[in-house]
Design a protein around this motif. Sequence first.
Motif, PDB file in Angstrom:
ATOM      1  N   LEU A   1       0.811  -1.212   0.000  1.00 20.24           N
ATOM      2  CA  LEU A   1       0.000   0.000   0.000  1.00 20.24           C
ATOM      3  C   LEU A   1       0.843   1.261   0.000  1.00 20.24           C
ATOM      4  CD1 LEU A   1      -3.091  -0.635   2.294  1.00 20.24           C
ATOM      5  CD2 LEU A   1      -2.775  -1.088  -0.112  1.00 20.24           C
ATOM      6  N   LYS A   2       2.001   1.231   0.644  1.00 23.68           N
ATOM      7  CA  LYS A   2       2.803   2.452   0.745  1.00 23.68           C
ATOM      8  C   LYS A   2       3.316   2.923  -0.615  1.00 23.68           C
ATOM      9  CE  LYS A   2       7.280   0.236   1.757  1.00 23.68           C
ATOM     10  NZ  LYS A   2       8.366   0.120   2.744  1.00 23.68           N
ATOM     11  N   LYS A   3       3.195   2.068  -1.662  1.00 25.09           N
ATOM     12  CA  LYS A   3       3.722   2.409  -2.981  1.00 25.09           C
ATOM     13  C   LYS A   3       2.640   2.827  -3.969  1.00 25.09           C
ATOM     14  CE  LYS A   3       7.811  -0.569  -2.682  1.00 25.09           C
ATOM     15  NZ  LYS A   3       8.577  -1.667  -3.323  1.00 25.09           N
TER      16      LYS A   3
ATOM     17  N   GLU B   1      -7.035  -5.055  -3.549  1.00 26.04           N
ATOM     18  CA  GLU B   1      -7.613  -6.123  -2.738  1.00 26.04           C
ATOM     19  C   GLU B   1      -6.456  -6.945  -2.184  1.00 26.04           C
ATOM     20  OE1 GLU B   1     -10.338 -10.138  -3.307  1.00 26.04           O
ATOM     21  OE2 GLU B   1     -10.931  -8.282  -4.354  1.00 26.04           O
ATOM     22  N   ILE B   2      -6.297  -6.936  -0.860  1.00 27.43           N
ATOM     23  CA  ILE B   2      -5.172  -7.629  -0.232  1.00 27.43           C
ATOM     24  C   ILE B   2      -5.685  -8.513   0.904  1.00 27.43           C
ATOM     25  CG2 ILE B   2      -3.363  -5.974  -0.825  1.00 27.43           C
ATOM     26  CD1 ILE B   2      -3.764  -4.628   1.812  1.00 27.43           C
ATOM     27  N   SER B   3      -5.049  -9.635   1.078  1.00 25.34           N
ATOM     28  CA  SER B   3      -5.399 -10.544   2.166  1.00 25.34           C
ATOM     29  C   SER B   3      -4.433 -10.341   3.321  1.00 25.34           C
ATOM     30  CB  SER B   3      -5.353 -11.997   1.690  1.00 25.34           C
ATOM     31  OG  SER B   3      -4.063 -12.323   1.209  1.00 25.34           O
ATOM     32  N   GLY B   4      -4.870 -10.733   4.511  1.00 27.21           N
ATOM     33  CA  GLY B   4      -4.023 -10.582   5.678  1.00 27.21           C
ATOM     34  C   GLY B   4      -4.701 -11.092   6.932  1.00 27.21           C
ATOM     35  N   THR B   5      -4.132 -10.702   8.070  1.00 25.83           N
ATOM     36  CA  THR B   5      -4.647 -11.147   9.362  1.00 25.83           C
ATOM     37  C   THR B   5      -5.122  -9.952  10.169  1.00 25.83           C
ATOM     38  OG1 THR B   5      -3.095 -13.009   9.387  1.00 25.83           O
ATOM     39  CG2 THR B   5      -4.113 -12.398  11.476  1.00 25.83           C
ATOM     40  N   LEU B   6      -6.384  -9.991  10.570  1.00 23.95           N
ATOM     41  CA  LEU B   6      -6.975  -8.952  11.399  1.00 23.95           C
ATOM     42  C   LEU B   6      -6.701  -9.282  12.863  1.00 23.95           C
ATOM     43  CD1 LEU B   6      -9.015  -6.557  11.872  1.00 23.95           C
ATOM     44  CD2 LEU B   6     -10.816  -8.301  11.846  1.00 23.95           C
ATOM     45  N   ILE B   7      -6.260  -8.259  13.631  1.00 29.74           N
ATOM     46  CA  ILE B   7      -5.995  -8.447  15.058  1.00 29.74           C
ATOM     47  C   ILE B   7      -6.839  -7.456  15.848  1.00 29.74           C
ATOM     48  CG2 ILE B   7      -4.241  -8.444  16.871  1.00 29.74           C
ATOM     49  CD1 ILE B   7      -2.145  -8.931  14.697  1.00 29.74           C
ATOM     50  N   ILE B   8      -7.785  -7.984  16.629  1.00 32.18           N
ATOM     51  CA  ILE B   8      -8.616  -7.160  17.508  1.00 32.18           C
ATOM     52  C   ILE B   8      -8.458  -7.718  18.920  1.00 32.18           C
ATOM     53  CG2 ILE B   8     -10.929  -6.292  18.012  1.00 32.18           C
ATOM     54  CD1 ILE B   8     -11.698  -6.697  15.165  1.00 32.18           C
ATOM     55  N   SER B   9      -7.936  -6.895  19.809  1.00 33.07           N
ATOM     56  CA  SER B   9      -7.619  -7.358  21.170  1.00 33.07           C
ATOM     57  C   SER B   9      -6.678  -8.558  21.050  1.00 33.07           C
ATOM     58  CB  SER B   9      -8.895  -7.685  21.945  1.00 33.07           C
ATOM     59  OG  SER B   9      -9.711  -6.523  22.062  1.00 33.07           O
TER      60      SER B   9
ATOM     61  N   ILE C   1      -9.924  -9.963   4.241  1.00 35.06           N
ATOM     62  CA  ILE C   1      -9.575  -9.305   2.976  1.00 35.06           C
ATOM     63  C   ILE C   1      -9.901  -7.824   3.111  1.00 35.06           C
ATOM     64  CG2 ILE C   1     -10.104  -9.118   0.516  1.00 35.06           C
ATOM     65  CD1 ILE C   1     -10.748 -12.084   0.508  1.00 35.06           C
ATOM     66  N   LEU C   2      -8.939  -6.980   2.727  1.00 31.83           N
ATOM     67  CA  LEU C   2      -9.119  -5.532   2.735  1.00 31.83           C
ATOM     68  C   LEU C   2      -9.206  -5.064   1.288  1.00 31.83           C
ATOM     69  CD1 LEU C   2      -9.198  -2.970   4.546  1.00 31.83           C
ATOM     70  CD2 LEU C   2      -6.710  -2.830   4.251  1.00 31.83           C
ATOM     71  N   LYS C   3     -10.261  -4.293   0.967  1.00 26.27           N
ATOM     72  CA  LYS C   3     -10.517  -3.902  -0.419  1.00 26.27           C
ATOM     73  C   LYS C   3     -10.751  -2.397  -0.508  1.00 26.27           C
ATOM     74  CE  LYS C   3     -13.596  -6.414  -2.566  1.00 26.27           C
ATOM     75  NZ  LYS C   3     -14.852  -7.172  -2.852  1.00 26.27           N
ATOM     76  N   SER C   4     -10.467  -1.853  -1.685  1.00 22.69           N
ATOM     77  CA  SER C   4     -10.797  -0.462  -1.970  1.00 22.69           C
ATOM     78  C   SER C   4     -11.237  -0.339  -3.417  1.00 22.69           C
ATOM     79  CB  SER C   4      -9.600   0.453  -1.722  1.00 22.69           C
ATOM     80  OG  SER C   4      -9.879   1.769  -2.154  1.00 22.69           O
ATOM     81  N   ASP C   5     -12.301   0.437  -3.642  1.00 22.00           N
ATOM     82  CA  ASP C   5     -12.735   0.751  -5.003  1.00 22.00           C
ATOM     83  C   ASP C   5     -12.220   2.118  -5.437  1.00 22.00           C
ATOM     84  OD1 ASP C   5     -14.244   2.471  -3.506  1.00 22.00           O
ATOM     85  OD2 ASP C   5     -16.196   1.681  -4.114  1.00 22.00           O
ATOM     86  N   GLY C   6     -11.275   2.675  -4.684  1.00 25.93           N
ATOM     87  CA  GLY C   6     -10.722   3.986  -4.987  1.00 25.93           C
ATOM     88  C   GLY C   6     -11.236   5.075  -4.076  1.00 25.93           C
TER      89      GLY C   6
ATOM     90  N   TYR D   1     -13.129   1.935   1.806  1.00 26.40           N
ATOM     91  CA  TYR D   1     -12.239   0.897   2.329  1.00 26.40           C
ATOM     92  C   TYR D   1     -13.059  -0.133   3.085  1.00 26.40           C
ATOM     93  CZ  TYR D   1      -9.127   4.800   1.374  1.00 26.40           C
ATOM     94  OH  TYR D   1      -8.477   5.847   0.762  1.00 26.40           O
ATOM     95  N   GLN D   2     -13.091  -1.358   2.558  1.00 27.34           N
ATOM     96  CA  GLN D   2     -13.910  -2.440   3.108  1.00 27.34           C
ATOM     97  C   GLN D   2     -13.028  -3.536   3.698  1.00 27.34           C
ATOM     98  OE1 GLN D   2     -15.986  -3.260  -0.688  1.00 27.34           O
ATOM     99  NE2 GLN D   2     -17.878  -3.042   0.483  1.00 27.34           N
ATOM    100  N   LEU D   3     -13.442  -4.037   4.847  1.00 32.18           N
ATOM    101  CA  LEU D   3     -12.797  -5.194   5.464  1.00 32.18           C
ATOM    102  C   LEU D   3     -13.821  -6.310   5.569  1.00 32.18           C
ATOM    103  CD1 LEU D   3     -10.390  -6.513   7.004  1.00 32.18           C
ATOM    104  CD2 LEU D   3     -11.428  -5.613   9.098  1.00 32.18           C
ATOM    105  N   LEU D   4     -13.484  -7.495   5.048  1.00 34.91           N
ATOM    106  CA  LEU D   4     -14.385  -8.643   5.086  1.00 34.91           C
ATOM    107  C   LEU D   4     -13.683  -9.803   5.772  1.00 34.91           C
ATOM    108  CD1 LEU D   4     -14.529  -7.304   1.917  1.00 34.91           C
ATOM    109  CD2 LEU D   4     -16.618  -8.655   1.976  1.00 34.91           C
ATOM    110  N   PHE D   5     -14.409 -10.487   6.674  1.00 33.97           N
ATOM    111  CA  PHE D   5     -13.844 -11.674   7.325  1.00 33.97           C
ATOM    112  C   PHE D   5     -14.967 -12.551   7.867  1.00 33.97           C
ATOM    113  CE2 PHE D   5     -14.128  -8.361  10.524  1.00 33.97           C
ATOM    114  CZ  PHE D   5     -14.594  -9.003  11.668  1.00 33.97           C
TER     115      PHE D   5
END
Length: 402
Positions: free
Chosen positions: A3-5, A13-21, A28-33, A36-40
Amino acid sequence: MKLKKISNTDTFEISGTLIISDFKEAGILKSDGSNYQLLFNTDMDYEERINQCQFITAKGETLYLRNGILSRHTINFPGSNEYEYLFTQIWVSISHTEIPKTFDSISVKFSGLKENINHIPFDIKRDQTNNEYTISIDKANLKKEIISLNEVRLSSACKINRKRTRFNEITFQYENSLKFEYKNNLTSDKCISDALNIAYIFSFITNEKHKIESIILYSKKEAFRVFVDLPFNFKEHHKAKITYVTKDFLNKYLSNIYSFFYNNHDSFQDIFSNYIKLIYTPKFIEHYLVDLLKINEGLHRRLVSNQQIILIDRYKDLFHSLDNELQNYLKSIVNYDEKLHDYLKDYRHYYSHYFPPSEKPTYQKDNIFNISNFVLQLHKSFIMFKIGIPSSEIVSLLKITH
């Protein structure tokens, strides 16, 4: 993809690990421009709001998602929940550290900036005898101060990229940005507000919509790339034919204009915000004009006189406070008559108080498009004239940008 680039307006659309507490969920974190959507999926129950959570991408980036609200919750079968959250901010922690409470500086890059503040770091010389070019980089001037005020310094900054191609050639690229440096650390909300406002000030001058491409906040030696969900969604278009005027105008007067906005923030910010909302959203012409009239009424009340005078006198006073050169220019863009001010007053009251249709005012000498253009350019002329910009320069700018 990291994302920084990428630009704030790119889709991803990128996959990863969500950490809450202490809980971890694959997501999956997505953006249509713009959103910003997070789905899990999970067997846990989560609240409707998430103030902040951590997200580690498959590429190893540490993200902090802020201001999340539940947009969809589906129970697929007992014990399995599908969640979708919308977030207003994504923070990319470049140094993998937690977000501090305050920051000492922020940089912003937006569309059209490089064309208008063309801070070139290269000096190119040609040796005509050998038909060779020598490129040197002026590292001492990669940052140029625009203005320094009590609490903030605004500068243009330049970042250089050098790459070697597979043909063993070196390419030189550079990016321009604007940077705010603060005497005392500020909250992220205040820093981001400054970054957005400078883009909107450019819109005030260029009469174009500038799309935010990058925001970076700094705290000591730490840097955080921030993706911000903005209220306006549009396709930017910058006209090359106006740049030769706007670039020169910004070079001469950006410091004066920013100083005016800075020193009049309390009395002017809400008026300016309404103006930006108006030019960044689709224009329904009748409501567009009445909103402009309300803004100009506030402009007069805040910057000229708060005395109880009738509305028509505020409109007249705004116009007649300009010198002859500006008045004559404004008259040239509409079939002007002194009765135009009466029409504007009646128009303002008709759409503000919803009088019967039979009382709808008319101005026989010109159409509503030209009248709206007159009111808009009166707004700009008054502010720039009050700042102290020469009338001839104001007229030259308005002619090319409208």
